[in-house]
Scaffold this active site. Structure first.
Site, PDB file in Angstrom:
ATOM      1  N   LYS A 115     -33.820  11.254  12.206  1.00 10.61           N
ATOM      2  CA  LYS A 115     -35.248  11.214  11.899  1.00 10.61           C
ATOM      3  C   LYS A 115     -35.970  10.555  13.074  1.00 10.61           C
ATOM      4  O   LYS A 115     -36.402   9.403  13.000  1.00 10.61           O
ATOM      5  CB  LYS A 115     -35.464  10.429  10.601  1.00 10.61           C
ATOM      6  CG  LYS A 115     -36.772  10.713   9.917  1.00 10.61           C
ATOM      7  CD  LYS A 115     -37.028   9.806   8.715  1.00 10.61           C
ATOM      8  CE  LYS A 115     -36.034   9.913   7.608  1.00 10.61           C
ATOM      9  NZ  LYS A 115     -36.421   9.072   6.451  1.00 10.61           N
ATOM     10  N   VAL A 172     -34.930  10.563   2.068  1.00 14.57           N
ATOM     11  CA  VAL A 172     -33.996  11.567   1.563  1.00 14.57           C
ATOM     12  C   VAL A 172     -32.840  10.926   0.816  1.00 14.57           C
ATOM     13  O   VAL A 172     -32.461   9.778   1.077  1.00 14.57           O
ATOM     14  CB  VAL A 172     -33.465  12.463   2.707  1.00 14.57           C
ATOM     15  CG1 VAL A 172     -34.585  13.324   3.281  1.00 14.57           C
ATOM     16  CG2 VAL A 172     -32.801  11.653   3.807  1.00 14.57           C
ATOM     17  N   LYS A 228     -22.773   2.167   2.677  1.00 21.06           N
ATOM     18  CA  LYS A 228     -22.143   3.087   1.773  1.00 21.06           C
ATOM     19  C   LYS A 228     -22.513   4.533   2.094  1.00 21.06           C
ATOM     20  O   LYS A 228     -21.792   5.446   1.751  1.00 21.06           O
ATOM     21  CB  LYS A 228     -22.559   2.796   0.335  1.00 21.06           C
ATOM     22  CG  LYS A 228     -22.097   1.478  -0.199  1.00 21.06           C
ATOM     23  CD  LYS A 228     -22.576   1.304  -1.631  1.00 21.06           C
ATOM     24  CE  LYS A 228     -22.284  -0.079  -2.144  1.00 21.06           C
ATOM     25  NZ  LYS A 228     -22.898  -0.284  -3.461  1.00 21.06           N
ATOM     26  N   GLY A 229     -23.626   4.725   2.751  1.00 24.14           N
ATOM     27  CA  GLY A 229     -24.184   6.058   2.904  1.00 24.14           C
ATOM     28  C   GLY A 229     -23.314   7.091   3.577  1.00 24.14           C
ATOM     29  O   GLY A 229     -23.348   8.257   3.219  1.00 24.14           O
ATOM     30  N   GLU A 235     -21.961   8.540  10.979  1.00 27.57           N
ATOM     31  CA  GLU A 235     -23.098   7.950  10.267  1.00 27.57           C
ATOM     32  C   GLU A 235     -23.832   9.014   9.461  1.00 27.57           C
ATOM     33  O   GLU A 235     -23.799  10.195   9.806  1.00 27.57           O
ATOM     34  CB  GLU A 235     -24.026   7.269  11.281  1.00 27.57           C
ATOM     35  CG  GLU A 235     -25.250   6.608  10.707  1.00 27.57           C
ATOM     36  CD  GLU A 235     -24.975   5.489   9.710  1.00 27.57           C
ATOM     37  OE1 GLU A 235     -24.159   5.662   8.791  1.00 27.57           O
ATOM     38  OE2 GLU A 235     -25.639   4.446   9.812  1.00 27.57           O
ATOM     39  N   ASP A 236     -24.499   8.575   8.425  1.00 28.17           N
ATOM     40  CA  ASP A 236     -25.257   9.507   7.589  1.00 28.17           C
ATOM     41  C   ASP A 236     -26.620   9.840   8.179  1.00 28.17           C
ATOM     42  O   ASP A 236     -27.005  10.992   8.253  1.00 28.17           O
ATOM     43  CB  ASP A 236     -25.399   8.990   6.150  1.00 28.17           C
ATOM     44  CG  ASP A 236     -26.023   7.603   6.060  1.00 28.17           C
ATOM     45  OD1 ASP A 236     -26.205   6.931   7.092  1.00 28.17           O
ATOM     46  OD2 ASP A 236     -26.331   7.168   4.930  1.00 28.17           O
ATOM     47  N   ASP A 271     -32.486   6.548  11.390  1.00 25.94           N
ATOM     48  CA  ASP A 271     -33.886   6.474  10.998  1.00 25.94           C
ATOM     49  C   ASP A 271     -34.611   5.637  12.052  1.00 25.94           C
ATOM     50  O   ASP A 271     -34.958   6.149  13.103  1.00 25.94           O
ATOM     51  CB  ASP A 271     -33.958   5.864   9.592  1.00 25.94           C
ATOM     52  CG  ASP A 271     -35.316   5.955   8.939  1.00 25.94           C
ATOM     53  OD1 ASP A 271     -36.336   5.777   9.634  1.00 25.94           O
ATOM     54  OD2 ASP A 271     -35.378   6.171   7.726  1.00 25.94           O
TER      55      ASP A 271
END
Length: 186
Positions: free
Chosen positions: A139, A161, A51-52, A107-108, A111
């Site tokens: 990140k 975040v 969902k991000g 993409e958001d 990580d």
């Protein structure tokens, strides 16, 4: 994650704003310009990982001028926690035949890299004309697999975040900025 009993409790979970709404909008414009310049009229398929990334992709898509379609995949690794489980699960797949498209994953955040590593592997096996990954946030200090996006708009430190589509327990996606989540117990 517990529900919030007051707006003050909800707001107390925002430690500090890391990326402002204005900085995000500039990144959205930059993303669309890059896509428009790379593909210059060539039909593309923009893929959002739900969902991000849905807010980021929607904002980018409003500024894309090349012929394009959209598709959505759902993959998860957090399962209502602030730490990745390490297991990537594809829970909704795209239906398009990728050999007909240049594919751009919007993409958001990258990580650990596990989720996108797995998604890219799956999509490359479907033989798209090309495949690129554009991420709003990167990140790198958390990377556990050898994966880098083709384009990362912001590099952030190792903070959990929220905002602009990113959540904690499904909350905070609606924030127009990216903020460090306050994980301190009250």
């Amino acid at each position: 994650m517990a529900r919030f009993d007051s707006i003050e409790a909800y707001k107390s979970k925002i430690k500090k704003i890391l990326i402002t709404e204005e900085e995000i909008q500039a990144a959205v414009t930059k993303t669309a310009e890059i896509i428009n310049n790379i593909y210059d009229g060539t039909p593309i398929l923009l893929v959002s990982i739900l969902k991000g990334a849905f807010i980021y992709m929607a904002e980018v898509y409003k500024n894309v001028t090349v012929p394009s379609e959209i598709a959505f995949m759902t993959a998860q690794s957090y399962f209502n926690d602030t730490v990745s489980s390490g297991k990537v699960e594809i829970t909704m797949d795209i239906k398009q035949k990728l050999e007909d498209y240049h594919v751009v994953i919007i993409e958001d955040i990258v990580d650990t890299g596990r989720t996108l590593f797995e998604i890219v592997k799956i999509l490359k096996a479907r033989n798209p004309k090309s495949l690129r990954v554009i991420t709003l946030l990167d990140k790198p200090s958390r990377r556990l697999v050898d994966f880098n996006a083709d384009l990362s708009l912001f590099t952030i430190p190792d903070h959990f975040v929220v905002g602009f589509g990113l959540d904690c327990g499904e909350y905070f996606r609606n924030l127009p900025y990216i903020a460090e989540y306050n994980n301190d117990e009250e």
